[in-house]
Design a protein around this motif. Structure first.
Motif, PDB file in Angstrom:
ATOM      1  N   ILE A  16       0.698  -1.150  -0.233  1.00 39.25           N
ATOM      2  CA  ILE A  16       0.009  -0.739   0.366  1.00 39.25           C
ATOM      3  C   ILE A  16       0.848   1.401  -0.150  1.00 39.25           C
ATOM      4  O   ILE A  16       0.460   2.087  -1.076  1.00 39.25           O
ATOM      5  N   GLU A  17       1.804   1.215   0.994  1.00 35.69           N
ATOM      6  CA  GLU A  17       2.749   2.737   1.028  1.00 35.69           C
ATOM      7  C   GLU A  17       2.927   2.447  -0.163  1.00 35.69           C
ATOM      8  O   GLU A  17       3.724   3.759  -1.112  1.00 35.69           O
ATOM      9  N   TYR A  51       3.375  24.561  -3.882  1.00 41.74           N
ATOM     10  CA  TYR A  51       3.265  24.447  -2.787  1.00 41.74           C
ATOM     11  C   TYR A  51       2.782  22.939  -2.398  1.00 41.74           C
ATOM     12  O   TYR A  51       2.418  22.411  -2.176  1.00 41.74           O
ATOM     13  N   ALA A  52       2.818  22.576  -4.246  1.00 38.49           N
ATOM     14  CA  ALA A  52       2.198  21.177  -4.504  1.00 38.49           C
ATOM     15  C   ALA A  52       3.918  20.278  -3.899  1.00 38.49           C
ATOM     16  O   ALA A  52       3.277  19.216  -3.718  1.00 38.49           O
ATOM     17  N   THR A  53       4.765  20.897  -3.828  1.00 36.69           N
ATOM     18  CA  THR A  53       5.514  20.517  -3.472  1.00 36.69           C
ATOM     19  C   THR A  53       6.187  20.056  -1.743  1.00 36.69           C
ATOM     20  O   THR A  53       6.258  18.742  -0.872  1.00 36.69           O
ATOM     21  N   GLU A  54       5.463  21.007  -0.914  1.00 38.08           N
ATOM     22  CA  GLU A  54       5.452  21.219   0.102  1.00 38.08           C
ATOM     23  C   GLU A  54       3.918  20.388   0.544  1.00 38.08           C
ATOM     24  O   GLU A  54       4.518  19.482   2.126  1.00 38.08           O
ATOM     25  N   ASN A  55       3.091  19.557  -0.056  1.00 34.07           N
ATOM     26  CA  ASN A  55       1.746  19.176  -0.214  1.00 34.07           C
ATOM     27  C   ASN A  55       2.830  17.666   0.374  1.00 34.07           C
ATOM     28  O   ASN A  55       2.333  16.407   1.230  1.00 34.07           O
ATOM     29  N   VAL A  56       3.444  17.096  -0.431  1.00 34.56           N
ATOM     30  CA  VAL A  56       3.944  16.037  -1.689  1.00 34.56           C
ATOM     31  C   VAL A  56       4.737  15.552  -0.127  1.00 34.56           C
ATOM     32  O   VAL A  56       4.855  14.955   0.314  1.00 34.56           O
ATOM     33  N   THR A  57       5.894  16.425  -0.127  1.00 42.91           N
ATOM     34  CA  THR A  57       6.791  16.881   1.606  1.00 42.91           C
ATOM     35  C   THR A  57       6.298  16.383   2.803  1.00 42.91           C
ATOM     36  O   THR A  57       6.738  15.771   3.318  1.00 42.91           O
ATOM     37  N   CYS A  58       5.141  16.591   3.250  1.00 43.22           N
ATOM     38  CA  CYS A  58       4.699  17.064   4.080  1.00 43.22           C
ATOM     39  C   CYS A  58       3.436  15.621   4.488  1.00 43.22           C
ATOM     40  O   CYS A  58       3.867  14.867   5.639  1.00 43.22           O
ATOM     41  N   CYS A  59       3.369  14.678   3.102  1.00 38.41           N
ATOM     42  CA  CYS A  59       2.442  13.438   2.867  1.00 38.41           C
ATOM     43  C   CYS A  59       3.587  12.375   3.340  1.00 38.41           C
ATOM     44  O   CYS A  59       3.498  11.564   4.175  1.00 38.41           O
ATOM     45  N   ARG A  60       4.381  12.157   2.551  1.00 41.49           N
ATOM     46  CA  ARG A  60       6.200  11.961   2.110  1.00 41.49           C
ATOM     47  C   ARG A  60       6.311  11.706   4.518  1.00 41.49           C
ATOM     48  O   ARG A  60       6.906  10.802   4.233  1.00 41.49           O
ATOM     49  N   GLY A  61       6.197  12.502   4.853  1.00 43.45           N
ATOM     50  CA  GLY A  61       6.698  13.473   6.030  1.00 43.45           C
ATOM     51  C   GLY A  61       5.728  12.297   7.091  1.00 43.45           C
ATOM     52  O   GLY A  61       6.466  11.170   7.725  1.00 43.45           O
ATOM     53  N   THR A  62       4.832  12.657   6.522  1.00 44.12           N
ATOM     54  CA  THR A  62       3.521  11.562   7.897  1.00 44.12           C
ATOM     55  C   THR A  62       3.469  10.199   7.188  1.00 44.12           C
ATOM     56  O   THR A  62       3.261   9.356   8.520  1.00 44.12           O
ATOM     57  N   CYS A  63       4.047  10.158   5.995  1.00 45.01           N
ATOM     58  CA  CYS A  63       4.069   8.282   5.448  1.00 45.01           C
ATOM     59  C   CYS A  63       5.096   7.705   6.578  1.00 45.01           C
ATOM     60  O   CYS A  63       4.747   6.345   6.548  1.00 45.01           O
ATOM     61  N   THR A  64       6.780   8.146   6.355  1.00 42.87           N
ATOM     62  CA  THR A  64       7.459   7.536   6.591  1.00 42.87           C
ATOM     63  C   THR A  64       7.518   7.566   8.803  1.00 42.87           C
ATOM     64  O   THR A  64       7.995   6.802   9.093  1.00 42.87           O
ATOM     65  N   GLU A  65       5.849   8.355   8.877  1.00 37.01           N
ATOM     66  CA  GLU A  65       6.448   8.110  10.845  1.00 37.01           C
ATOM     67  C   GLU A  65       6.124   7.377  11.164  1.00 37.01           C
ATOM     68  O   GLU A  65       5.678   6.918  11.856  1.00 37.01           O
ATOM     69  N   THR A  66       5.025   6.849  10.530  1.00 33.63           N
ATOM     70  CA  THR A  66       3.807   5.879  10.703  1.00 33.63           C
ATOM     71  C   THR A  66       5.216   4.083  10.702  1.00 33.63           C
ATOM     72  O   THR A  66       5.182   3.595  10.446  1.00 33.63           O
TER      73      THR A  66
END
Length: 66
Positions: A16-17, A51-66
């Motif tokens: 899934i990831e 903005y798109a780069t910030e959103n993707v970076t933020c999402c990737r950060g939360t994906c790797t935290e879990t």
């Protein structure tokens, strides 16, 4: 009982990831191409891309935290 996930559950999580990461990369590549091809002003393109780069970076950060 143990709190550990089964190997099948872990493999499903990894799949899934990977699928999510692939979809995000495809979207980001498409957005980048669309912005480069658009006739809008260059400043607007840079702002949308940031903005798109910030959103993707933020999402990737939360994906790797879990």
């Amino acid at each position: 009982m143990t709190d550990k996930k089964s190997s099948t559950g872990i493999e499903q999580d990894v799949q899934i990831e990977e699928r999510t990461r692939h979809a995000m990369e495809n979207y980001f590549n498409w957005l980048h191409s669309a912005i480069l091809a658009s006739p809008w002003s260059n400043n607007l393109n840079k702002k949308l891309l940031s903005y798109a780069t910030e959103n993707v970076t933020c999402c990737r950060g939360t994906c790797t935290e879990t």
